[in-house]
Design a protein around this motif. Structure first.
Motif, short mmCIF file in Angstrom:
data_model
loop_
_atom_site.label_atom_id
_atom_site.label_comp_id
_atom_site.label_asym_id
_atom_site.label_seq_id
_atom_site.Cartn_x
_atom_site.Cartn_y
_atom_site.Cartn_z
N SER A 21 0.83 -1.21 0.00
CA SER A 21 0.00 0.00 0.00
C SER A 21 0.86 1.25 0.00
O SER A 21 0.54 2.25 -0.66
N LEU A 59 -5.95 -5.62 0.48
CA LEU A 59 -5.68 -4.56 -0.50
C LEU A 59 -6.89 -4.32 -1.39
O LEU A 59 -7.20 -3.18 -1.76
N LEU A 64 -7.29 -0.72 -3.46
CA LEU A 64 -5.98 -0.42 -4.05
C LEU A 64 -5.63 -1.35 -5.20
O LEU A 64 -4.83 -0.99 -6.07
N ARG A 169 -9.75 6.31 2.26
CA ARG A 169 -8.63 5.90 1.41
C ARG A 169 -7.94 7.13 0.83
O ARG A 169 -6.71 7.19 0.74
#
Length: 233
Positions: A21, A59, A64, A169
């Motif tokens: 990330s 994830l 992402l 996010r």
């Protein structure tokens, strides 16, 4: 075959999530990048397939990466029109930190309340794991901001609300672009206690207590940021 302690497995998965990330949000892995195969990860990282699968699942939940059946796993575009980074003022300043926490106060307090009502047992375990990582990391660690914010992001994921999750996010992306925060040992100990209170309220499924604990934590963070933003006398 050697058995892997579940706590150790989660820690390895969390470490892989943090590394990937960080690379994605820093632009080192741009949108469209194809991630290595599951086998490649297991061989390169010396971890099990279960660890890799858990990391990829986390994830994906954070928006992402995406997995395309029969093709592979790819980094998704984390920027959208109107994102925070499009703002005209300079990022990373003390005043910017104050503005971000003001936004977080309006967002994360209700995130915590909803999480207390909706979190599953596996989600509560993910929050507990992120809490342990956040409380253990030192302020000078290069990933301290990301590791601490992971605790908050895991809470937002429990809401099941894509708007909350997307907003958090984007906040993570903005925070990653700024400098590491400087706190005293006393302040760090207070932050640990505040996060523990949030977790306790979530574990007891007490929405009011979770709301109050998150408000207290972010209000104290705001006060610290405001003090840092004041010009020296």
């Amino acid at each position: 075959m050697e058995r892997v302690n579940p706590e150790r497995r989660v820690s390895l998965a969390q470490q892989l999530v943090l590394e990937l990330s960080r690379s994605i949000l820093a632009g080192e892995l741009p949108a469209g990048t194809k991630l290595p195969t599951e086998q490649a990860f297991t061989e390169a990282r010396k971890v099990s397939r279960t660890v890799v699968r858990e990391a990829m699942s986390r994830l994906q939940a954070e928006g992402l990466v995406e997995t395309r059946r029969g093709i592979g796993t790819f980094v998704v575009d984390t920027t959208r029109p109107g994102d925070f980074q499009d703002s005209q003022h300079e990022k990373g300043s003390a005043l910017d930190a104050v503005a971000l926490i003001e936004l977080r106060l309006s967002l994360e307090v209700e995130c915590a309340a909803l999480a207390a009502q909706r979190a599953t047992s596996s989600q509560l375990q993910a929050i507990a794991d992120a809490l342990g990582e956040a409380n253990a990391v030192g302020p000078l660690h290069q990933d301290s901001t990301r590791i601490v914010f992971e605790f908050h992001l895991q809470i937002a994921l429990c809401t099941g609300n894509s708007f909350f999750i997307d907003a958090m996010r984007h906040l993570a992306d903005t925070l990653m672009r700024g400098p590491q925060s400087n706190v005293t040992q006393q302040q760090r100990a207070q932050q640990v206690r505040e996060r523990e209170q949030i977790h306790a309220a979530l574990a007891h499924q007490d929405a009011d207590a979770a709301r109050a604990a998150m408000r207290l934590h972010l209000t104290n963070e705001l006060h610290r940021a405001q003090q840092a933003a004041q010009p020296p006398a």
